[in-house]
Design an enzyme around this catalytic site. Sequence first.
Site, PDB file in Angstrom:
ATOM      1  N   GLU A  38       5.717  12.231 -35.598  1.00 13.91           N
ATOM      2  CA  GLU A  38       5.006  11.323 -34.675  1.00 13.91           C
ATOM      3  C   GLU A  38       5.997  10.908 -33.576  1.00 13.91           C
ATOM      4  O   GLU A  38       6.992  10.257 -33.861  1.00 13.91           O
ATOM      5  CB  GLU A  38       4.494  10.101 -35.446  1.00 13.91           C
ATOM      6  CG  GLU A  38       4.041   8.930 -34.596  1.00 13.91           C
ATOM      7  CD  GLU A  38       2.907   9.240 -33.615  1.00 13.91           C
ATOM      8  OE1 GLU A  38       1.803   9.588 -34.069  1.00 13.91           O
ATOM      9  OE2 GLU A  38       3.137   9.143 -32.388  1.00 13.91           O
ATOM     10  N   GLN A  46      -7.156   1.400 -31.472  1.00 14.43           N
ATOM     11  CA  GLN A  46      -7.954   1.646 -30.276  1.00 14.43           C
ATOM     12  C   GLN A  46      -9.346   0.992 -30.321  1.00 14.43           C
ATOM     13  O   GLN A  46      -9.866   0.588 -29.277  1.00 14.43           O
ATOM     14  CB  GLN A  46      -8.081   3.152 -30.042  1.00 14.43           C
ATOM     15  CG  GLN A  46      -6.728   3.835 -29.878  1.00 14.43           C
ATOM     16  CD  GLN A  46      -6.819   5.354 -29.994  1.00 14.43           C
ATOM     17  OE1 GLN A  46      -7.677   5.990 -29.403  1.00 14.43           O
ATOM     18  NE2 GLN A  46      -5.913   5.944 -30.761  1.00 14.43           N
ATOM     19  N   CYS A 164     -15.200   7.860 -30.030  1.00 17.80           N
ATOM     20  CA  CYS A 164     -16.125   6.725 -30.032  1.00 17.80           C
ATOM     21  C   CYS A 164     -17.168   6.831 -28.920  1.00 17.80           C
ATOM     22  O   CYS A 164     -17.052   6.195 -27.870  1.00 17.80           O
ATOM     23  CB  CYS A 164     -15.414   5.384 -29.947  1.00 17.80           C
ATOM     24  SG  CYS A 164     -16.573   4.062 -30.378  1.00 17.80           S
ATOM     25  N   ALA A 309     -12.594   6.171 -35.965  1.00 11.15           N
ATOM     26  CA  ALA A 309     -11.706   5.782 -37.062  1.00 11.15           C
ATOM     27  C   ALA A 309     -12.514   5.580 -38.341  1.00 11.15           C
ATOM     28  O   ALA A 309     -12.018   5.810 -39.446  1.00 11.15           O
ATOM     29  CB  ALA A 309     -10.952   4.510 -36.689  1.00 11.15           C
ATOM     30  N   CYS A 342     -20.458   3.469 -35.818  1.00  7.81           N
ATOM     31  CA  CYS A 342     -20.147   2.959 -34.489  1.00  7.81           C
ATOM     32  C   CYS A 342     -20.670   1.528 -34.381  1.00  7.81           C
ATOM     33  O   CYS A 342     -21.881   1.319 -34.376  1.00  7.81           O
ATOM     34  CB  CYS A 342     -20.803   3.857 -33.436  1.00  7.81           C
ATOM     35  SG  CYS A 342     -20.249   3.437 -31.786  1.00  7.81           S
TER      36      CYS A 342
HETATM   37  P1  FAD Z   1      -5.154   8.679 -33.018  1.00 12.72           P
HETATM   38  O1  FAD Z   1      -5.426   7.436 -33.768  1.00 12.72           O
HETATM   39  O2  FAD Z   1      -5.441   8.775 -31.596  1.00 12.72           O
HETATM   40  O3  FAD Z   1      -3.704   9.147 -33.396  1.00 12.72           O
HETATM   41  C1  FAD Z   1      -3.120  10.370 -32.988  1.00 12.72           C
HETATM   42  C2  FAD Z   1      -1.605  10.250 -33.172  1.00 12.72           C
HETATM   43  O4  FAD Z   1      -1.023  11.550 -33.014  1.00 12.72           O
HETATM   44  C3  FAD Z   1      -0.958   9.332 -32.153  1.00 12.72           C
HETATM   45  O5  FAD Z   1      -0.119   8.397 -32.807  1.00 12.72           O
HETATM   46  C4  FAD Z   1      -0.169  10.292 -31.272  1.00 12.72           C
HETATM   47  O6  FAD Z   1       1.025   9.715 -30.741  1.00 12.72           O
HETATM   48  C5  FAD Z   1       0.153  11.415 -32.242  1.00 12.72           C
HETATM   49  N1  FAD Z   1       0.454  12.695 -31.577  1.00 12.72           N
HETATM   50  C6  FAD Z   1      -0.021  13.158 -30.406  1.00 12.72           C
HETATM   51  N2  FAD Z   1       0.542  14.348 -30.119  1.00 12.72           N
HETATM   52  C7  FAD Z   1       1.369  14.643 -31.146  1.00 12.72           C
HETATM   53  C8  FAD Z   1       2.228  15.755 -31.406  1.00 12.72           C
HETATM   54  N3  FAD Z   1       2.380  16.768 -30.552  1.00 12.72           N
HETATM   55  N4  FAD Z   1       2.941  15.746 -32.556  1.00 12.72           N
HETATM   56  C9  FAD Z   1       2.825  14.696 -33.432  1.00 12.72           C
HETATM   57  N5  FAD Z   1       2.028  13.628 -33.214  1.00 12.72           N
HETATM   58  C10 FAD Z   1       1.312  13.608 -32.072  1.00 12.72           C
HETATM   59  N6  FAD Z   1     -13.420   4.180 -33.720  1.00 12.72           N
HETATM   60  C11 FAD Z   1     -14.160   3.444 -34.581  1.00 12.72           C
HETATM   61  O7  FAD Z   1     -14.235   3.774 -35.757  1.00 12.72           O
HETATM   62  N7  FAD Z   1     -14.844   2.323 -34.184  1.00 12.72           N
HETATM   63  C12 FAD Z   1     -14.771   1.882 -32.908  1.00 12.72           C
HETATM   64  O8  FAD Z   1     -15.364   0.849 -32.581  1.00 12.72           O
HETATM   65  C13 FAD Z   1     -13.988   2.618 -31.975  1.00 12.72           C
HETATM   66  N8  FAD Z   1     -13.890   2.208 -30.689  1.00 12.72           N
HETATM   67  C14 FAD Z   1     -13.063   2.879 -29.836  1.00 12.72           C
HETATM   68  C15 FAD Z   1     -12.918   2.401 -28.548  1.00 12.72           C
HETATM   69  C16 FAD Z   1     -12.063   3.028 -27.654  1.00 12.72           C
HETATM   70  C17 FAD Z   1     -11.958   2.494 -26.255  1.00 12.72           C
HETATM   71  C18 FAD Z   1     -11.295   4.139 -28.079  1.00 12.72           C
HETATM   72  C19 FAD Z   1     -10.316   4.789 -27.135  1.00 12.72           C
HETATM   73  C20 FAD Z   1     -11.433   4.629 -29.357  1.00 12.72           C
HETATM   74  C21 FAD Z   1     -12.321   4.023 -30.247  1.00 12.72           C
HETATM   75  N9  FAD Z   1     -12.517   4.490 -31.553  1.00 12.72           N
HETATM   76  C22 FAD Z   1     -13.315   3.792 -32.425  1.00 12.72           C
HETATM   77  C23 FAD Z   1     -12.001   5.828 -31.948  1.00 12.72           C
HETATM   78  C24 FAD Z   1     -10.757   5.791 -32.831  1.00 12.72           C
HETATM   79  O9  FAD Z   1      -9.745   5.034 -32.229  1.00 12.72           O
HETATM   80  C25 FAD Z   1     -10.281   7.222 -33.082  1.00 12.72           C
HETATM   81  O10 FAD Z   1     -11.362   8.020 -33.502  1.00 12.72           O
HETATM   82  C26 FAD Z   1      -9.182   7.253 -34.139  1.00 12.72           C
HETATM   83  O11 FAD Z   1      -8.051   6.547 -33.665  1.00 12.72           O
HETATM   84  C27 FAD Z   1      -8.816   8.690 -34.480  1.00 12.72           C
HETATM   85  O12 FAD Z   1      -7.689   8.751 -35.295  1.00 12.72           O
HETATM   86  P2  FAD Z   1      -6.643   9.969 -35.166  1.00 12.72           P
HETATM   87  O13 FAD Z   1      -5.542   9.657 -36.105  1.00 12.72           O
HETATM   88  O14 FAD Z   1      -7.368  11.251 -35.257  1.00 12.72           O
HETATM   89  O15 FAD Z   1      -6.112   9.878 -33.674  1.00 12.72           O
END
Ligand code: FAD
Length: 404
Positions: A38, A46, A164, A309, A342
């Site tokens: 990471e 988020q 989202c 999430a 959602c």
């Molecule tokens: P992320 O949480 O985005 O994490 C990805 C991680 O990977 C980051 O830490 C990043 O730094 C890391 N990374 C990137 N590139 C690399 C690389 N090359 N090598 C290693 N690591 C890397 N979800 C809900 O459930 N309810 C809600 O109400 C909701 N509202 C939202 C509102 C907004 C405005 C936004 C932007 C999102 C919302 N979401 C909501 C969506 C939710 O935040 C995401 O679906 C969730 O964070 C996905 O988790 P993830 O671990 O897949 O990605």
Amino acid sequence: MSNKIHHQIVVVGGGAAGLGIAARLLRASGIRDVAIIEPSDKHYYQPLWTLVGGGVVAREASVRPMAGLIPKGAQWIQDAAAKFFPEENRLTTRDGRDIGYDYLVVAPGLQIDWHKIKGLPEALGKNGVCSNYSYDTVNSTWENIRNFKGGNAVFTFPPPPIKCAGAPQKIMYLAEHYLRKQGIRDKSRVVYYCATPTIFSAPKYATALVDQVVKPRGIEVHYKHSLVEIRGQSKEAVFQNLDTGETFVQPYDMIHVVPPMSAPDFIKQSPLANEAGWVDVSKETLQHVRYPNVFSIGDASSLPTSKTAAAVRAQAPVLEANLLAAIQGQPPKTSYDGYTSCPLVTGYGRLILAEFDYDLKPCETFPFDQGKERWSMYQLKRWVLPVIYWEGLVKGYKWPRFGA
Ligand code: FAD
């Protein structure tokens, strides 16, 4: 010092998905060696950005140091995964590390493509242009809403998939409510341009949103329209009608832009990707369709559900069980039904809690109709879901699966 290292399990990404799954695996018997790759020293909650953009919560509440969230016993490699060599069970990183693994979990989230809208990167945060879709820009949303004096308040939704899918309209409902509270709603047009043919994918909640929110509150909705250009100086947005291909100019006084999103480039270019660029996993087992020791979870995966999430919370136990089964040489143990959720904020103190599966069928947690706007569900989003996120999801504990 050699740049070649090896771990039993390597997790790419320390987001909602990566941290939670690493913590879960470390609690499983026989798992002692988990590394998380990471690059960021910060982790963002988020889902809170909707309330930040609506002026309810300070954005600082959505960020914590990564160091404090890496699960005990995991090794944090502060670097970015760059290239995958799944035939050789290894990957390389931006800083030149060569990391071997027995099992790989790919969870780097998705990529925000600000540059795909002409003029957007230059205009963001200025001339009435704002977005909840990053920590850096989320404060500009509340600034715009607070300072709006009437005119055109425009909100956008790009061609999916996005993370989202409710967030583009949640902020619109908060803004619309705020304008009414300020007594300037009659001097304002609230206009929603969305690239999809309906306001929400799951029909039950689409009907509820249109009947209970959009129509009674006089919000103008234009389906199958996509933002293609922002002209910040003249406060004009150029939209394309996705049916006819025609473009036209929409003047705005404020515009909340949701940028296009896609799989991260390093995933798109890897042998792990499907045609669309996402990590190509079975929609039931989360196991890669070509490399059985590779799994994916969260936004970067090809799972055909709404990227949230809350979905991650339902995916995590499935991935955990199936990865542990793979380690023991057994077939996958359990299956993901596409559950996602959602919390559709429809105003200050109002929320419709959508929960549905791959078939877009509601699978509601509470013993009442969640298709109705409720004060109690808003309080759940405001006060309970943050605790569940920080204390449950990212720590890999079992919690009810509603919301996030
Ligand atoms: P992320 O949480 O985005 O994490 C990805 C991680 O990977 C980051 O830490 C990043 O730094 C890391 N990374 C990137 N590139 C690399 C690389 N090359 N090598 C290693 N690591 C890397 N979800 C809900 O459930 N309810 C809600 O109400 C909701 N509202 C939202 C509102 C907004 C405005 C936004 C932007 C999102 C919302 N979401 C909501 C969506 C939710 O935040 C995401 O679906 C969730 O964070 C996905 O988790 P993830 O671990 O897949 O990605």
